[in-house]
Design a protein around this motif. Sequence first.
Motif, PDB file in Angstrom:
ATOM      1  N   ARG A 373      40.729   6.878  60.486  1.00 47.49           N
ATOM      2  CA  ARG A 373      41.933   6.049  60.604  1.00 47.49           C
ATOM      3  C   ARG A 373      42.914   6.674  61.598  1.00 47.49           C
ATOM      4  N   LEU A 374      43.114   7.971  61.452  1.00 47.68           N
ATOM      5  CA  LEU A 374      44.027   8.653  62.376  1.00 47.68           C
ATOM      6  C   LEU A 374      43.479   8.625  63.798  1.00 47.68           C
ATOM      7  N   GLU A 375      42.182   8.853  63.940  1.00 44.65           N
ATOM      8  CA  GLU A 375      41.578   8.860  65.278  1.00 44.65           C
ATOM      9  C   GLU A 375      41.664   7.474  65.925  1.00 44.65           C
ATOM     10  N   ALA A 376      41.452   6.426  65.147  1.00 48.20           N
ATOM     11  CA  ALA A 376      41.509   5.067  65.693  1.00 48.20           C
ATOM     12  C   ALA A 376      42.910   4.746  66.210  1.00 48.20           C
ATOM     13  N   GLU A 377      43.931   5.122  65.427  1.00 50.75           N
ATOM     14  CA  GLU A 377      45.308   4.868  65.870  1.00 50.75           C
ATOM     15  C   GLU A 377      45.618   5.684  67.113  1.00 50.75           C
ATOM     16  N   ALA A 378      45.146   6.922  67.150  1.00 53.91           N
ATOM     17  CA  ALA A 378      45.404   7.772  68.320  1.00 53.91           C
ATOM     18  C   ALA A 378      44.693   7.236  69.550  1.00 53.91           C
ATOM     19  N   LEU A 379      43.427   6.849  69.402  1.00 47.07           N
ATOM     20  CA  LEU A 379      42.673   6.318  70.543  1.00 47.07           C
ATOM     21  C   LEU A 379      43.305   5.039  71.081  1.00 47.07           C
ATOM     22  N   HIS A 381      46.222   4.538  71.512  1.00 47.71           N
ATOM     23  CA  HIS A 381      47.339   4.952  72.378  1.00 47.71           C
ATOM     24  C   HIS A 381      46.915   6.105  73.291  1.00 47.71           C
ATOM     25  N   PHE A 382      45.600   6.179  73.579  1.00 46.02           N
ATOM     26  CA  PHE A 382      45.030   7.165  74.499  1.00 46.02           C
ATOM     27  C   PHE A 382      45.323   8.601  74.047  1.00 46.02           C
ATOM     28  N   GLY A 383      45.334   8.792  72.711  1.00 42.69           N
ATOM     29  CA  GLY A 383      45.597  10.110  72.165  1.00 42.69           C
ATOM     30  C   GLY A 383      44.315  10.822  71.759  1.00 42.69           C
ATOM     31  N   PHE A 384      44.453  12.085  71.409  1.00 42.95           N
ATOM     32  CA  PHE A 384      43.326  12.943  71.005  1.00 42.95           C
ATOM     33  C   PHE A 384      43.579  13.453  69.593  1.00 42.95           C
ATOM     34  N   THR A 385      42.551  13.346  68.717  1.00 43.83           N
ATOM     35  CA  THR A 385      42.685  13.721  67.312  1.00 43.83           C
ATOM     36  C   THR A 385      41.727  14.861  66.981  1.00 43.83           C
ATOM     37  N   ALA A 386      42.197  15.799  66.193  1.00 45.09           N
ATOM     38  CA  ALA A 386      41.350  16.921  65.775  1.00 45.09           C
ATOM     39  C   ALA A 386      41.702  17.312  64.346  1.00 45.09           C
ATOM     40  N   ARG A 387      40.704  17.872  63.656  1.00 46.60           N
ATOM     41  CA  ARG A 387      40.973  18.468  62.344  1.00 46.60           C
ATOM     42  C   ARG A 387      41.446  19.895  62.600  1.00 46.60           C
ATOM     43  N   TYR A 388      42.694  20.149  62.249  1.00 50.43           N
ATOM     44  CA  TYR A 388      43.299  21.434  62.558  1.00 50.43           C
ATOM     45  C   TYR A 388      42.874  22.510  61.571  1.00 50.43           C
ATOM     46  N   GLY A 389      42.620  22.078  60.351  1.00 46.44           N
ATOM     47  CA  GLY A 389      42.197  23.034  59.323  1.00 46.44           C
ATOM     48  C   GLY A 389      42.489  22.489  57.945  1.00 46.44           C
ATOM     49  N   ALA A 394      45.717  17.272  63.723  1.00 48.99           N
ATOM     50  CA  ALA A 394      46.628  17.364  64.870  1.00 48.99           C
ATOM     51  C   ALA A 394      46.277  16.265  65.870  1.00 48.99           C
ATOM     52  N   ILE A 395      47.297  15.643  66.419  1.00 48.57           N
ATOM     53  CA  ILE A 395      47.094  14.548  67.390  1.00 48.57           C
ATOM     54  C   ILE A 395      47.929  14.830  68.637  1.00 48.57           C
ATOM     55  N   ILE A 396      47.274  14.822  69.790  1.00 51.73           N
ATOM     56  CA  ILE A 396      47.941  15.021  71.080  1.00 51.73           C
ATOM     57  C   ILE A 396      48.123  13.653  71.732  1.00 51.73           C
ATOM     58  N   LEU A 397      49.347  13.363  72.169  1.00 50.28           N
ATOM     59  CA  LEU A 397      49.675  12.064  72.769  1.00 50.28           C
ATOM     60  C   LEU A 397      50.245  12.276  74.174  1.00 50.28           C
ATOM     61  N   PRO A 398      49.390  12.388  75.184  1.00 46.67           N
ATOM     62  CA  PRO A 398      49.885  12.575  76.565  1.00 46.67           C
ATOM     63  C   PRO A 398      50.616  11.326  77.046  1.00 46.67           C
ATOM     64  N   GLU A 410      54.649   6.039  62.574  1.00 48.58           N
ATOM     65  CA  GLU A 410      54.841   4.989  61.568  1.00 48.58           C
ATOM     66  C   GLU A 410      53.539   4.232  61.322  1.00 48.58           C
ATOM     67  N   LEU A 411      52.833   3.909  62.409  1.00 48.32           N
ATOM     68  CA  LEU A 411      51.567   3.197  62.263  1.00 48.32           C
ATOM     69  C   LEU A 411      50.559   4.021  61.467  1.00 48.32           C
ATOM     70  N   MET A 412      50.556   5.321  61.678  1.00 47.12           N
ATOM     71  CA  MET A 412      49.611   6.191  60.971  1.00 47.12           C
ATOM     72  C   MET A 412      49.942   6.283  59.492  1.00 47.12           C
ATOM     73  N   LEU A 413      51.213   6.375  59.183  1.00 49.48           N
ATOM     74  CA  LEU A 413      51.617   6.391  57.777  1.00 49.48           C
ATOM     75  C   LEU A 413      51.131   5.133  57.063  1.00 49.48           C
ATOM     76  N   GLU A 414      51.341   3.998  57.715  1.00 47.54           N
ATOM     77  CA  GLU A 414      50.956   2.732  57.096  1.00 47.54           C
ATOM     78  C   GLU A 414      49.442   2.573  57.040  1.00 47.54           C
ATOM     79  N   SER A 415      48.760   3.049  58.091  1.00 45.52           N
ATOM     80  CA  SER A 415      47.306   2.922  58.142  1.00 45.52           C
ATOM     81  C   SER A 415      46.645   3.705  57.005  1.00 45.52           C
ATOM     82  N   VAL A 416      47.110   4.921  56.752  1.00 47.99           N
ATOM     83  CA  VAL A 416      46.550   5.731  55.673  1.00 47.99           C
ATOM     84  C   VAL A 416      46.884   5.119  54.320  1.00 47.99           C
TER      85      VAL A 416
END
Length: 490
Positions: A373-379, A381-389, A394-398, A410-416
Amino acid sequence: MNILFYNDSQDQLFHISPRQRRVALAVALIMAFLTLAALFFAGTKLPVMSAFFPVLGAWGVMGDVLTSFILFNQFRSSRIFPLLLLACTFLLTGILSLFYLLSLTGMLPLSGLFASGSQTAVWLWCFWHSCFPLGILLFMGSLHFNKKIIDRRLLPRYLFSGTTAVLLIGVLLLALATAGQDKLPVLIEDGNYRRLIETAVGPAIWALCALASVCSVFPYKKRGVLRVWLSVAVFAFLLGVTLSLAAGERYTLGWYGARIDSLIASTVVLLSIISEVNKLFVRLRRQHEELEESQQALESANEQLKELSGIDSLTRIANRRKFDEVLKQELNAPQRAKEHLSLLMIDIDFFKAYNDHYGHLGGDMVLRSVAPRLEAEALAHFGFTARYGGEEFAIILPGHSELEAEQIAELMLESVRSLAIPHQYSDVSDQITISIGGCTLRPGEKSNAHDFIGRADEALYRAKHEGRARFVFANSARDSCLHPFETTSH
């Protein structure tokens, strides 16, 4: 595109290079030299080439009409009033030169309101060579006194009024040169139009063209492609009038030369605009090819990166090592000088309590559900998602500003929350929720990975401290939050 304003400076079609200025100057000097040389022999009789004038005249009419058509379309695009005046000027010039061509070739009616007479052609020539410089002077004046952008809803009214006025003026001048020619001074007798000079009509037209030529040149340094080549056109028009007056009659060297100058005046602006548009197409094509090459290189690089980097075995998204590599690349990317860079640190609320009561298999299920879910929202918006630990992502949004990153959070909060995974041991909800801490680097702002992550982690800690199920941004003047059972407006 706004073709009269470039970098807050008036009268620019496109930015003109010194080389283009030199070419325009060279064309003007060559025309001036040839005209000066022809003046000494302007009255020399040459063979009567009956097809010469219709051919050049038709090209001249077409040049004026096409130039006006392009300028009308530029006016519709930019909504700058001076462009409408310039378009109307070329349209009226084309109409009057067409009437002159029809009169000189005997194609006007032999009777009726628009019946051609002995003075019709010469007066149409006078009207033609007066209206063009007058239109140029109006255009130049409007650049200084009318800088407003016309309301888009009023465009049809302006276009209709402009074209209607041009047609009416053209018809009225044709009627004056035909039905009303008896009320006008005689300017031509037996093919000789010396009286054009003796009556001062010719000198007055020449003075008007000279004034328009001078006004079109200044200010020299602030002119763009449109103004530079318009100056060349007005100068060619002036040279044509000069040769015509010096020739004194038709089918002389000066008369033939004047026709060539008129053709140059009617087509040089058109050719300059077409040349600039062609350059834009070439540049667009080159950029498109570069974009395709970049896309291919990016796809190849992404494939290699995916193969070489680590993928988290549980969630099937990037792991911490991959995250560190990507973040380092983004922090050192050339576009950092021009773009924002945002980072979101995300933690699943009360995940330990979930593991304790639902078991580790249940916890793994939550991680596998939340991660995509997090990766889909990030993608999206052309973002990068990783499991930090652990339960942290962690999500990078260039290229995303703080406001944009907040909207994504906000979208991620609602998506989860929409996963509706039960969590009876959470203190904030009966479902799985997340907390988000964010940080944004402004264009050109320097930071190393450690400090950047630290600031986002600090914001995440604040989000937890303030009640979880929300997001908080570091150094934000408007910290924002969203609880599953609350509505927060920004």
